[in-house]
Design a protein around this motif. Structure first.
Motif, PDB file in Angstrom:
ATOM      1  N   VAL A   1      25.756  31.010  88.007  1.00  0.00           N
ATOM      2  CA  VAL A   1      25.774  31.784  89.234  1.00  0.00           C
ATOM      3  C   VAL A   1      27.020  32.403  89.518  1.00  0.00           C
ATOM      4  O   VAL A   1      28.039  31.803  89.153  1.00  0.00           O
ATOM      5  N   LEU A   2      26.935  33.914  89.920  1.00  0.00           N
ATOM      6  CA  LEU A   2      28.127  34.502  90.270  1.00  0.00           C
ATOM      7  C   LEU A   2      28.127  34.908  91.614  1.00  0.00           C
ATOM      8  O   LEU A   2      26.828  35.209  92.092  1.00  0.00           O
ATOM      9  N   GLU A   3      29.258  35.142  92.252  1.00  0.00           N
ATOM     10  CA  GLU A   3      29.284  35.550  93.693  1.00  0.00           C
ATOM     11  C   GLU A   3      30.052  36.730  93.667  1.00  0.00           C
ATOM     12  O   GLU A   3      30.977  37.057  93.132  1.00  0.00           O
ATOM     13  N   ALA A   4      29.717  37.552  94.699  1.00  0.00           N
ATOM     14  CA  ALA A   4      30.255  38.923  94.838  1.00  0.00           C
ATOM     15  C   ALA A   4      31.870  38.778  95.041  1.00  0.00           C
ATOM     16  O   ALA A   4      32.175  38.008  96.058  1.00  0.00           O
TER      17      ALA A   4
ATOM     18  N   TRP B   1      38.530  46.205  93.377  1.00  0.00           N
ATOM     19  CA  TRP B   1      39.204  47.455  93.639  1.00  0.00           C
ATOM     20  C   TRP B   1      38.338  48.851  93.511  1.00  0.00           C
ATOM     21  O   TRP B   1      38.484  49.761  94.098  1.00  0.00           O
ATOM     22  N   GLY B   2      37.209  48.723  93.113  1.00  0.00           N
ATOM     23  CA  GLY B   2      36.132  49.694  92.932  1.00  0.00           C
ATOM     24  C   GLY B   2      35.158  49.592  93.984  1.00  0.00           C
ATOM     25  O   GLY B   2      34.007  50.358  93.974  1.00  0.00           O
ATOM     26  N   GLY B   3      35.129  48.797  94.826  1.00  0.00           N
ATOM     27  CA  GLY B   3      34.315  48.663  96.069  1.00  0.00           C
ATOM     28  C   GLY B   3      33.537  47.275  95.838  1.00  0.00           C
ATOM     29  O   GLY B   3      33.403  46.772  94.771  1.00  0.00           O
ATOM     30  N   ALA B   4      32.866  46.773  96.880  1.00  0.00           N
ATOM     31  CA  ALA B   4      32.265  45.709  96.779  1.00  0.00           C
ATOM     32  C   ALA B   4      30.814  45.725  96.071  1.00  0.00           C
ATOM     33  O   ALA B   4      30.335  46.868  96.429  1.00  0.00           O
ATOM     34  N   PRO B   5      30.433  45.041  95.438  1.00  0.00           N
ATOM     35  CA  PRO B   5      29.036  45.049  94.840  1.00  0.00           C
ATOM     36  C   PRO B   5      27.871  44.891  96.013  1.00  0.00           C
ATOM     37  O   PRO B   5      28.218  44.495  97.088  1.00  0.00           O
ATOM     38  N   LYS B   6      26.837  45.350  95.710  1.00  0.00           N
ATOM     39  CA  LYS B   6      25.843  45.307  96.483  1.00  0.00           C
ATOM     40  C   LYS B   6      24.907  44.175  96.746  1.00  0.00           C
ATOM     41  O   LYS B   6      24.535  43.812  97.804  1.00  0.00           O
ATOM     42  N   ALA B   7      25.014  43.418  95.684  1.00  0.00           N
ATOM     43  CA  ALA B   7      24.364  42.081  95.776  1.00  0.00           C
ATOM     44  C   ALA B   7      25.398  41.209  96.219  1.00  0.00           C
ATOM     45  O   ALA B   7      26.686  41.173  95.716  1.00  0.00           O
TER      46      ALA B   7
ATOM     47  N   PRO C   1      33.740  42.701  89.362  1.00  0.00           N
ATOM     48  CA  PRO C   1      32.942  42.846  90.872  1.00  0.00           C
ATOM     49  C   PRO C   1      32.383  41.508  91.221  1.00  0.00           C
ATOM     50  O   PRO C   1      31.780  41.270  92.305  1.00  0.00           O
ATOM     51  N   PHE C   2      32.085  40.366  90.114  1.00  0.00           N
ATOM     52  CA  PHE C   2      31.417  39.106  90.787  1.00  0.00           C
ATOM     53  C   PHE C   2      32.444  38.228  90.079  1.00  0.00           C
ATOM     54  O   PHE C   2      32.990  38.251  89.117  1.00  0.00           O
TER      55      PHE C   2
ATOM     56  N   LEU D   1      25.700  44.895  86.993  1.00  0.00           N
ATOM     57  CA  LEU D   1      24.769  44.526  88.115  1.00  0.00           C
ATOM     58  C   LEU D   1      25.706  44.952  89.443  1.00  0.00           C
ATOM     59  O   LEU D   1      25.160  44.698  90.317  1.00  0.00           O
ATOM     60  N   LYS D   2      26.682  45.483  89.198  1.00  0.00           N
ATOM     61  CA  LYS D   2      27.652  45.863  90.546  1.00  0.00           C
ATOM     62  C   LYS D   2      26.702  46.489  91.665  1.00  0.00           C
ATOM     63  O   LYS D   2      26.693  46.607  92.790  1.00  0.00           O
ATOM     64  N   GLY D   3      25.913  47.665  91.081  1.00  0.00           N
ATOM     65  CA  GLY D   3      25.297  48.466  91.804  1.00  0.00           C
ATOM     66  C   GLY D   3      23.773  48.044  92.251  1.00  0.00           C
ATOM     67  O   GLY D   3      23.005  49.162  92.803  1.00  0.00           O
TER      68      GLY D   3
END
Lengths: 332, 520
Positions: free
Chosen positions: B209-212, B217-223, B196-197, B513-515
């Motif tokens: 640092v990670l970016e969304a 495939w499971g949907g975009a992360p919220k952050a 997700p990131f 941290l995806k949600g």
């Protein structure tokens, strides 16, 4: 003459550093099984055996030492067991951070310490003298960790509580490795200013002890010098007090102060372990602590070697500085 | 001189100005800042063994199957479904179509099989000097892995019921073969997965640092962004959480729980974990080779007292060598009551009153015991009250010295514990008590043919309910023989800002941290 002095001191440093490598290597390898440190205590015996084979831990210790020392001679401090990154590269990133912090702390300590020491020496026994000596006593006595926490709480919301830059700022110091200088060279004064804000609290915390030491030393040295005959003569000639104190007395009083400043700088460059931990400052001290806790022997050896070499180099620089302040020393 | 003075004054003015009027911009930018005690060592999933690396890797990578939220059952991830052959030796996974790595290359069956070959083959050129994967031992039962069309097929050397759980673990994360080939030995600093990131940047010992990955495939992360910041000191980390510089922190010590609870701007998250601490009797030594002596010692200790004095009240008395969060836990076993007088009398009757013993207690906190010195003090005191003469020994933990002495059987009684590797009961019961685990993890040096048979059968059994029944019986055997005395189940802990939403602690301690988002 200076060239001979440098050559003599450099030659003297070689056995010192050699002794350091031997000692550090022996100490690091007395601590346990490096294979377990790499793979974790859950690793099965077969895995540990493969790691010993791969890293050469099953060779005699002297052979391992010789192999490491050969690498050091070529400028290769080995690869970190943990990150697999060359230790020299990891230290190249950590050393500039420590240099910045140590230099800032030394500047604060020198300016404040010498200033307070002079003030105290001008009115010995006065309330000001008592206040300066009390402050310096507290400065020497308060643990840096505690002082760091107090500063963090006291300046919460006004000054940043750690790190070298705000977390959302991306800046890579690629020239000297020092954020302040590289930001100015890159024409980014905003980043330099932000970095100075981050530097302020750890530098103040780190400066406390050397500042207190310098203040006490300056006071004692100035008191001795101010009672000398040539100062009495200068005053009798009608020179302004400011000139007598700053130009005539201070210069002579500086010799022991410079020695102490040099030694303090060497110590500060050795990594301010506690200050770097409290303020999340990614310097040599933090690197060494982590290497020790992870039993990363090559990291420990590399860091201590760099610290020892720095200390030797600073001492040499101090010796050379003497000859400028007091030319008689060069001939001694 | 004048120019220099102007420059210095200008810089000072900028310093002052930079501090004015700042507010937390994270809410607007959707940036989550996670504070932890140390930096990651590498972000190559196969090269790591430390939690700080695993926590970041878990955001960047996917695995074939994943642990469900809140449990250790597995659910589809990069594999949409799977089947096992009747003999349990062949497993076929259907791969999710259309998934791409962050570098744009296809995450297909061939790429996945390539990852497992890199993991399993110690001579694989694709390791690029990575060395032996520290957790490679979890996968040693795999004979081979190959791509068959859109599927990946594993062949096992022997049936292994924990195989699926191991595929959900971090070493089985799927990397981009192209990126590994591009970065070679430096891949651990430039990871590319399908998670997700995506990896952004890494300032060593400062932050990652990670970016969304909006196309996950499971949907975009919220952050939009996640920053893992290094703050070595626990108390400073908490202080900076209070100041609003961080949103989530780990490593909160039990003594700080009340302080966090008292802050309206913070929330303390406590969830049962998958660990336990215990005292291991050396069952090869007299008198600890007698079960009745071990059972008597068990009655001499008050687990609630240990929790109060050494865990600051955080923890649950442990009865079994398996925590209640893991399926197969036997909840019907009732613990022996604390009975100091009865224990003293029993030990005297058994002829061991006044017995001198070496009580090993590790000097450093572990994930399952935050204050081992206090545990050691309480245990020593209670053993003395029961008529024994314990001598405390604390060899250094580092470099495997402490565990090394246990493996040599130098202890009479030793404080130790276990945190699960894969959430499977096998990882507790077989790993810690099977006779073949002497001298590795079987610190009690326990040998029971009946127990060995139960856990070995469970390892080959693929029907979950039958396995659970075998494990329940194995726990009864352990309780009866008492080669160890389970002490405490330690909860997983985190502290978060009150405006953090969607952060849920997983019993295995996984950070997801995806949600997670910040409430405006």
């Amino acid at each position: 003459m200076t060239g001979t002095l440098i050559a003599r001191r450099v030659l003297m440093a070689v056995p010192t550093l050699f002794g350091v490598t031997l000692l550090v290597f022996a100490m690091a390898h007395a601590g346990g099984d490096p294979a377990v440190a790499i793979a974790g205590e859950k690793a099965p015996r077969a895995t540990l055996e493969r790691i010993r084979e791969e890293y050469g831990f099953n060779r005699p210790v002297l052979v391992q030492y010789g192999s490491w020392l050969g690498g050091v001679a070529r400028g290769d401090l080995g690869r970190s067991y943990k990150t697999r990154v060359p230790v020299a590269e990891e230290l190249r990133q950590a050393v500039p951070a420590t240099v910045e912090l140590a230099t800032a702390a030394l500047l604060i300590a020198a300016i404040c310490g010498i200033g307070l020491g002079i003030l105290a020496s001008l009115r010995p026994g006065s309330l000001l003298d008592l206040a300066v000596m009390t402050v310096s006593l507290v400065g020497v006595s308060v643990p840096v960790f505690f002082l760091g926490m107090v500063l963090l709480v006291a300046f919460q919301g006004r000054l940043p509580g750690g790190g070298m830059l705000p977390l959302d700022v991306e800046f890579e110091p690629s020239r000297t490795g020092m954020v302040l200088i590289d930001a100015l060279l890159a024409g980014k004064p905003g980043i330099a200013a932000e970095h100075l804000r981050h530097l302020l609290l750890p530098a103040c915390a780190l400066a406390t002890i050397p500042m207190a030491v310098i203040a006490r030393l300056t006071r004692a040295s100035m008191l001795e010098t101010l009672t000398s005959d040539y100062i009495r003569t200068a005053r009798a000639k009608g020179l302004p007090s400011r000139t007598v104190v700053l130009k005539h007395a201070l210069r002579n009083a500086l010799v022991p102060i410079v020695t102490t400043l040099g030694l303090q700088y060497g110590t500060l460059l050795g990594g301010a372990v506690l200050t770097e931990s409290v303020f999340a400052w990614p310097g040599v001290g933090q690197y060494l602590v982590r290497a020790i806790s992870e039993q990363n022997f090559v990291g420990i050896q590399g860091a201590i070697l760099v610290i020892a070499a720095t200390f030797v180099a600073v001492n040499l620089a101090v010796d050379l500085l003497y000859t400028r302040i007091d030319p008689r020393i060069a001939h001694a | 001189m004048k120019r220099m003075r102007t420059a210095v004054l200008g810089l000072l003015a900028a310093v002052c100005a930079a501090g004015c009027g700042k507010s937390d911009p994270s809410v607007e930018t959707g940036t989550i800042v996670y504070g932890r005690g140390a930096d990651s060592k590498s972000l190559d999933p196969q090269a790591i063994e430390d939690g700080e690396s695993v926590n970041v890797v878990s955001q960047i990578f996917d695995t074939l199957v994943a642990f469900e939220a809140g449990t250790t059952r597995v659910e589809p991830a990069l594999a949409t479904s799977w089947t096992a052959s009747a003999d349990g030796l062949s497993w076929e996974f259907a791969i999710r179509p259309g998934v791409q790595f962050h570098d744009g290359t296809a995450c297909d069956a061939a790429a996945i099989a390539w990852n497992f070959r890199r993991l399993l083959d110690s001579k694989s050129p694709d390791r690029h000097g990575m060395g032996e994967p520290p957790y490679g031992f979890l996968y040693e039962g795999i004979e081979g892995c190959e791509a068959r069309g859109a599927a990946v097929v594993f062949t096992l050397k022997a049936p292994n019921a924990a195989f699926l759980a191991n595929l959900a673990m971090f070493p089985a994360s799927i990397s981009s073969p192209a990126a590994v080939g591009q970065w070679k030995s430096d891949y651990g600093r430039h990871p590319v997965g399908t998670g997700p990131f995506r990896f952004g940047s890494w300032a060593p010992n400062q932050k990652i640092v990670l970016e969304a990955n909006a196309g996950h495939w499971g949907g975009a992360p919220k952050a939009a962004k996640v920053i893992f910041a290094v703050i070595p000191e626990n108390s400073v980390r908490l202080q900076r959480l209070k100041a609003g510089e961080l949103h989530i922190i780990d490593g909160v010590s039990p003594s700080e729980f009340d302080g966090v609870r008292a802050e309206a701007s913070l929330r303390l998250l406590l969830e049962p974990g998958m660990n336990f601490s215990y005292l291991a009797f050396n069952t090869e030594r007299e008198p600890w080779n007698r079960p009745e002596v071990r059972r008597a010692v068990a009655s001499a200790l008050d687990k609630k007292e240990i929790i109060a004095l050494a865990y600051s009240g955080a923890g649950t008395p442990a009865v079994n060598p398996l925590p209640p969060t893991i399926w197969g836990w036997n909840g019907s076993i009732q613990d022996r009551p604390y009975d100091p007088a009865g224990a003293k009398k029993a030990l005297a009757d058994l002829g061991v009153a006044g017995k001198e013993l070496d009580l090993y207690v590790m000097p450093n906190p572990r994930g399952y015991v935050p204050n081992p010195a206090n545990v050691g003090a309480v245990v020593k005191q209670r053993l003395e009250a029961a008529g024994l003469k314990p001598r405390l020994l604390s060899p250094p933990w580092e470099g495997g010295l402490y565990v090394g002495e246990l493996k040599e059987g130098k202890h009479d009684i030793a404080l130790i514990g276990w945190i699960t590797d894969n959430g499977d009961p096998d990882n507790f019961l077989f790993t810690l008590f099977h006779s073949s685990a002497i001298p590795d993890q079987n610190h009690a040096r326990y040998r029971s043919a009946e127990f060995d048979d139960l856990v070995s059968r469970a390892q080959r059994e693929t029907a979950p309910e039958k396995r659970a029944e075998l494990y329940r019986r194995a726990q009864e055997r352990i309780f009866e023989d008492a080669p160890i005395l389970p002490l405490v189940y330690m909860p997983n802990v985190a502290a978060v800002r009150a405006n953090v939403e969607g952060y849920v602690l997983h019993p295995m301690g996984l950070v997801r941290l995806k949600g997670v988002s910040l409430k405006k």
